[in-house]
Design a protein around this motif. Structure first.
Motif, PDB file in Angstrom:
ATOM      1  N   UNK A 256       0.792  -1.182   0.067  1.00  0.00           N
ATOM      2  CA  UNK A 256      -0.061  -0.084   0.147  1.00  0.00           C
ATOM      3  C   UNK A 256       0.962   0.910  -0.007  1.00  0.00           C
ATOM      4  N   UNK A 257       0.584   1.923  -1.041  1.00  0.00           N
ATOM      5  CA  UNK A 257       1.513   3.246  -1.504  1.00  0.00           C
ATOM      6  C   UNK A 257       0.788   4.435   0.075  1.00  0.00           C
ATOM      7  N   UNK A 258       1.739   5.386   0.994  1.00  0.00           N
ATOM      8  CA  UNK A 258       1.619   5.861   1.054  1.00  0.00           C
ATOM      9  C   UNK A 258       1.910   7.377   0.543  1.00  0.00           C
ATOM     10  N   UNK A 259       0.732   8.598   0.862  1.00  0.00           N
ATOM     11  CA  UNK A 259       1.143   9.744   0.585  1.00  0.00           C
ATOM     12  C   UNK A 259       1.756  10.764   0.986  1.00  0.00           C
ATOM     13  N   UNK A 260       2.289  11.378   0.609  1.00  0.00           N
ATOM     14  CA  UNK A 260       2.348  12.763   0.771  1.00  0.00           C
ATOM     15  C   UNK A 260       3.161  13.978   0.519  1.00  0.00           C
TER      16      UNK A 260
ATOM     17  N   UNK B 250       4.739   9.744  -3.267  1.00  0.00           N
ATOM     18  CA  UNK B 250       4.794   8.003  -2.818  1.00  0.00           C
ATOM     19  C   UNK B 250       5.814   7.170  -2.036  1.00  0.00           C
ATOM     20  N   UNK B 251       5.341   6.288  -0.912  1.00  0.00           N
ATOM     21  CA  UNK B 251       6.581   5.669  -0.484  1.00  0.00           C
ATOM     22  C   UNK B 251       5.955   4.353   0.003  1.00  0.00           C
ATOM     23  N   UNK B 252       6.338   3.077  -0.509  1.00  0.00           N
ATOM     24  CA  UNK B 252       5.773   1.659  -0.402  1.00  0.00           C
ATOM     25  C   UNK B 252       6.819   0.752   0.390  1.00  0.00           C
ATOM     26  N   UNK B 253       6.770   0.295   1.864  1.00  0.00           N
ATOM     27  CA  UNK B 253       7.124  -0.439   2.342  1.00  0.00           C
ATOM     28  C   UNK B 253       6.964  -2.436   1.688  1.00  0.00           C
ATOM     29  N   UNK B 254       7.940  -2.999   1.164  1.00  0.00           N
ATOM     30  CA  UNK B 254       7.490  -4.229   1.305  1.00  0.00           C
ATOM     31  C   UNK B 254       8.183  -5.046   2.307  1.00  0.00           C
TER      32      UNK B 254
END
Ligand code: HEM
Length: 207
Positions: free
Chosen positions: A38-42, A61-65
């Motif tokens: 799930x991407x977080x948006x800033x 955007x950032x996504x942790x996998x």
């Protein structure tokens, strides 16, 4: 109908509808083995700098996998894509865009930091499990416009900039608003010919 029966029907219906409204919303896990995220948006507030340090507000955007084994941050406009890939490793980290199957036909960026020297290759996987020669070896062009990186506390970060549409047949052409599939891999050594020790898949959306 007896009053007891009416009360029973009321109780059954109440329990049924309460059960429906309590059903959890569909969610996308950010940690299911790297196969989705799930991407977080800033809001972008900082200037992009390919220095291997991802600062607050540098990316949109950032996504942790896989619980942080791999992390990708990105922003784009109609012209350029800016991206940071971070792996829990002191070896290479890589991202691949839009493979057809397994690794085949993925447009890859592979980077590592060796004694402070940062390398990044614009590569392309020609087979299901590689090889992934550089675009230049395949007759294409190196379309990494700027890059940099760092190796700190067991994590490697590679930041790079490329055009959304490079015009090279060994790069996937991106458009604003497009969602693309990604693959990623990390290895404990700096040699990009060594196979990953962890890998995964996901997808991300451009602005
Ligand atoms: C010389 C380097 C590489 C070799 C020899 C290699 C080899 C392989 C092999 C044998 C597999 C199938 C078995 C497995 O899952 O381990 C595989 C799968 C995979 N590789 Fe690589 N790989 C290399 C580089 C890369 C790179 C650079 C990436 C990312 C950009 C990557 C991403 C993946 C992914 C995501 C899978 C799983 C694909 C799927 O399940 O559909 N690999 N690789």
């Amino acid at each position: 109908m007896s009053s007891k029966l009416i009360v029973l029907v009321f109780v059954v219906l109440t329990v049924f509808f309460a059960g429906c409204s309590d059903r959890p919303e569909d969610t996308i896990s950010s940690d299911d083995g790297g196969h989705s995220g799930a991407a977080t948006v800033q809001t972008v507030t900082a200037t992009w700098a390919p220095d291997g340090v991802v600062t607050d507000g540098e990316y949109a955007q950032n996504m942790i996998l896989s619980g942080g084994v791999f992390e990708v941050s990105w922003k784009n406009d109609g012209e350029n894509l800016y991206m940071a890939i971070k792996g829990k490793t002191e070896g290479w980290v890589a991202i691949g865009f839009e493979p057809e199957v397994w690794m085949k036909d993925a447009d890859m960026i592979i980077g590592w930091v060796d004694d402070g020297e940062v390398s990044a290759i614009d590569a392309y996987s020609t087979g299901n499990y590689g090889p992934h020669p550089s675009d230049t070896d395949l007759g294409g062009t190196d379309d990494i416009l700027e890059f940099g990186g760092s190796e700190v506390d067991g994590f490697t970060v590679i930041e790079f900039k490329r055009k959304m549409n490079t015009g090279d047949e060994f790069d996937k052409a991106f458009e604003s608003g497009q969602t693309v599939s990604i693959i990623w891999g990390v290895n404990e050594f700096d040699d990009p010919e060594e196979r990953h020790i962890e890998d995964g898949k996901g997808e991300l959306a451009f602005q």
